[in-house]
Design an enzyme around this catalytic site. Structure first.
Site, PDB file in Angstrom:
ATOM      1  N   HIS A 115       0.898  -1.151   0.000  1.00  0.00           N
ATOM      2  CA  HIS A 115       0.000   0.000   0.000  1.00  0.00           C
ATOM      3  C   HIS A 115       0.938   1.202   0.000  1.00  0.00           C
ATOM      4  O   HIS A 115       1.462   1.593   1.051  1.00  0.00           O
ATOM      5  CB  HIS A 115      -0.886   0.024   1.249  1.00  0.00           C
ATOM      6  CG  HIS A 115      -1.646  -1.258   1.486  1.00  0.00           C
ATOM      7  ND1 HIS A 115      -2.750  -1.604   0.754  1.00  0.00           N
ATOM      8  CD2 HIS A 115      -1.443  -2.272   2.359  1.00  0.00           C
ATOM      9  CE1 HIS A 115      -3.211  -2.779   1.182  1.00  0.00           C
ATOM     10  NE2 HIS A 115      -2.430  -3.216   2.154  1.00  0.00           N
ATOM     11  N   HIS A 124     -11.000  -6.686  -0.754  1.00  0.00           N
ATOM     12  CA  HIS A 124     -10.239  -6.123   0.365  1.00  0.00           C
ATOM     13  C   HIS A 124     -10.105  -7.122   1.498  1.00  0.00           C
ATOM     14  O   HIS A 124      -9.011  -7.400   1.987  1.00  0.00           O
ATOM     15  CB  HIS A 124     -10.848  -4.823   0.899  1.00  0.00           C
ATOM     16  CG  HIS A 124     -10.051  -4.296   2.056  1.00  0.00           C
ATOM     17  ND1 HIS A 124     -10.276  -4.694   3.358  1.00  0.00           N
ATOM     18  CD2 HIS A 124      -8.982  -3.465   2.096  1.00  0.00           C
ATOM     19  CE1 HIS A 124      -9.382  -4.126   4.149  1.00  0.00           C
ATOM     20  NE2 HIS A 124      -8.589  -3.367   3.402  1.00  0.00           N
ATOM     21  N   HIS A 174      -1.358 -12.408   4.215  1.00  0.00           N
ATOM     22  CA  HIS A 174      -1.202 -12.657   5.660  1.00  0.00           C
ATOM     23  C   HIS A 174      -1.505 -14.118   6.025  1.00  0.00           C
ATOM     24  O   HIS A 174      -0.613 -14.874   6.341  1.00  0.00           O
ATOM     25  CB  HIS A 174      -2.027 -11.699   6.530  1.00  0.00           C
ATOM     26  CG  HIS A 174      -1.711 -10.263   6.309  1.00  0.00           C
ATOM     27  ND1 HIS A 174      -0.439  -9.753   6.482  1.00  0.00           N
ATOM     28  CD2 HIS A 174      -2.487  -9.221   5.893  1.00  0.00           C
ATOM     29  CE1 HIS A 174      -0.455  -8.453   6.203  1.00  0.00           C
ATOM     30  NE2 HIS A 174      -1.671  -8.115   5.835  1.00  0.00           N
ATOM     31  N   ASP A 214       3.986  -4.536   2.471  1.00  0.00           N
ATOM     32  CA  ASP A 214       2.694  -4.128   3.018  1.00  0.00           C
ATOM     33  C   ASP A 214       2.682  -2.683   3.513  1.00  0.00           C
ATOM     34  O   ASP A 214       2.492  -1.759   2.739  1.00  0.00           O
ATOM     35  CB  ASP A 214       2.303  -5.127   4.124  1.00  0.00           C
ATOM     36  CG  ASP A 214       0.862  -4.964   4.591  1.00  0.00           C
ATOM     37  OD1 ASP A 214       0.133  -4.148   4.008  1.00  0.00           O
ATOM     38  OD2 ASP A 214       0.463  -5.664   5.544  1.00  0.00           O
TER      39      ASP A 214
END
Ligand SMILES: [Zn+2]
Length: 440
Positions: free
Chosen positions: A59, A201, A265, A314
């Site tokens: 991100h 998401h 994750h 991340d």
């Protein structure tokens, strides 16, 4: 044809090879041969040359949080409030500057391909920009300016939680419906350095039915699909009470899990989840997971079940794929009290070919004829690696090398980092200015 002579190169085995000649034509590798010495006319790459590293989960805007969120206590959820405050401050121009600087930092770290999990696609009032993909276009421009490949994982994000409305900054993340998300993302064009994928998401932000619809869109387009899965225990709890199953199981039942799916994750898996994710790839982000006190993902159980692994930085607490790679093994050691579960070559595969496949570049991530000419060279003369014998160089790089040891980076045959510096950008200056502008 341009020739590059590598003092050492990693060609996928358990050790590096001495004296490897890589011949490049256009943007691809056309030949890989042994050559004891550098032939006349070849560019010499001193140290160990690897395939370009792949950062499968980014991100970009989180880079502006570095240093501001790590001290003291709090939880993932209080960190998220700080991240939301940042998300409310971005527009396409600020995002272009911040992402360009962040991707350039990645280039300096030897990252040649990034997967951007992109949900900040609407204006602050939740409405679409006049150019509905202005934010995505800013990211594509940023990657082009930094010189790296991008897979833009345009993210469907529709709810503020299970049975909860969007609130605060969250309307920026939403298209209102899967149909409108699909319409907005339908016309995004690929370039030699940009490909497109999709993302769900999380099972908090998309219902199971909607997740199945998003996966259907990806299937029809032939694109990869990524989703955050079981990053937090609280996510498991709300999912279990709403749907009677874990997030991995809910996504599998919705038809989202396939060989083109990447679960990001997968930290808090329950019995049976590893088998549900066996056809897929799991993206571990150890430096973020440790920063947010998320926990240690069951990497060994996932690979035993058949799942493939890749790596992401991340939240960009640090940008160093070697640190992520060794984190997989070292976290496993701390959790299981056992060493040597993931070999150095396996860890480097997660950092290269594993990520490339997960981002829709299956031909990348290896040094062989037919692959893109994406190369990263690690110096072996730094204090961290000096004295490492040739047969231990692979382990030395994985367990002691850092982003700071990267000296030369090539993407599609074009040099973007030379002697440790970006060829066209003042990266620290770009970072300082872009981050100051966001918080001004
Ligand atoms: Zn993420």
């Amino acid at each position: 044809v341009t020739s590059f002579w590598c003092e050492h190169a990693w060609l996928g085995g358990d050790q590096v090879r001495a004296g490897v000649l890589v011949e490049v034509e256009g943007d691809s590798i056309v030949a890989v041969e042994r050559a004891a010495t550098s032939p006349a006319g070849a560019t010499r790459l001193s140290g160990v040359t690897l395939p370009g590293l792949v950062n499968a989960h980014s991100h970009a805007f989180h880079r502006a949080l570095r240093g501001r969120t790590h001290a003291g206590g709090g939880t993932f959820w209080t960190w998220r409030e700080q991240m939301y405050a940042l998300a409310s401050r971005l527009d396409p121009d600020r995002y272009l500057a911040l992402a360009r600087a962040t991707y350039a930092e990645m280039a300096l770290a030897g990252i040649t391909t990034v997967g951007e999990f992109h949900y900040l696609h609407h204006d602050t009032d939740g409405r679409a920009y006049v150019d509905a993909n202005a934010m995505g276009s800013a990211l594509a421009q940023a990657a082009a300016d930094a010189g790296i490949r991008l897979t833009l994982l345009d993210t469907c994000y529709l709810h503020g939680g299970i049975d909860r409305p969007l609130e605060g900054v969250q309307p920026r993340f939403s298209d209102g419906s899967v149909a409108q998300w699909a319409e907005r993302t339908a016309g995004l064009a690929s370039t030699p350095l940009v490909r497109h994928g999709v993302a769900i998401h999380s099972i908090r932000a998309v219902t199971p039915i909607e997740a199945g619809q998003v996966a259907g869109v990806a299937r029809a387009r032939g694109q990869v699909v990524h989703a955050h899965v079981s990053e937090q225990p609280a996510e498991n709890q709300v999912c279990l009470s709403a749907y009677g199953a874990s997030p991995a199981r809910v996504l599998a039942d919705a038809g989202a899990v396939s060989e083109r799916f990447t679960a990001v994750h997968a930290t808090h898996l329950v019995t049976g989840d590893a088998a549900q994710l066996a056809p897929a790839t799991v993206c571990l982000c150890p430096t973020t997971e440790r920063d947010l006190a998320d926990g240690i993902g069951p990497a060994a159980a996932l690979t035993a079940a058949g799942a493939r692994l890749c790596l992401g930085t991340d939240s960009h607490a640090v940008i160093d794929l070697l640190e992520e790679a060794r984190g997989v093994e070292l976290d496993e050691r701390l959790g299981a009290l056992r060493r040597g579960v993931h070999a150095p070559s396996a860890l480097l595969r997660t950092a290269t070919a594993g990520g490339a496949a997960a981002l829709g570049w299956p031909e990348a991530g290896r040094i062989e004829a037919g692959s893109p000419a994406d190369l990263v060279t690690i110096a072996t003369t730094s204090v961290r690696l000096a004295g490492t014998p040739p047969e231990a160089l692979l382990a030395g790089i994985v367990f002691a090398g850092t982003a700071g040891d990267v000296t030369h980076v090539m993407v599609g045959g074009r040099t973007i980092v030379s002697e440790g510096s970006h060829v066209s950008l003042d990266v620290p200056g770009e970072l300082s200015r872009a981050i100051a502008a966001v918080w001004a």
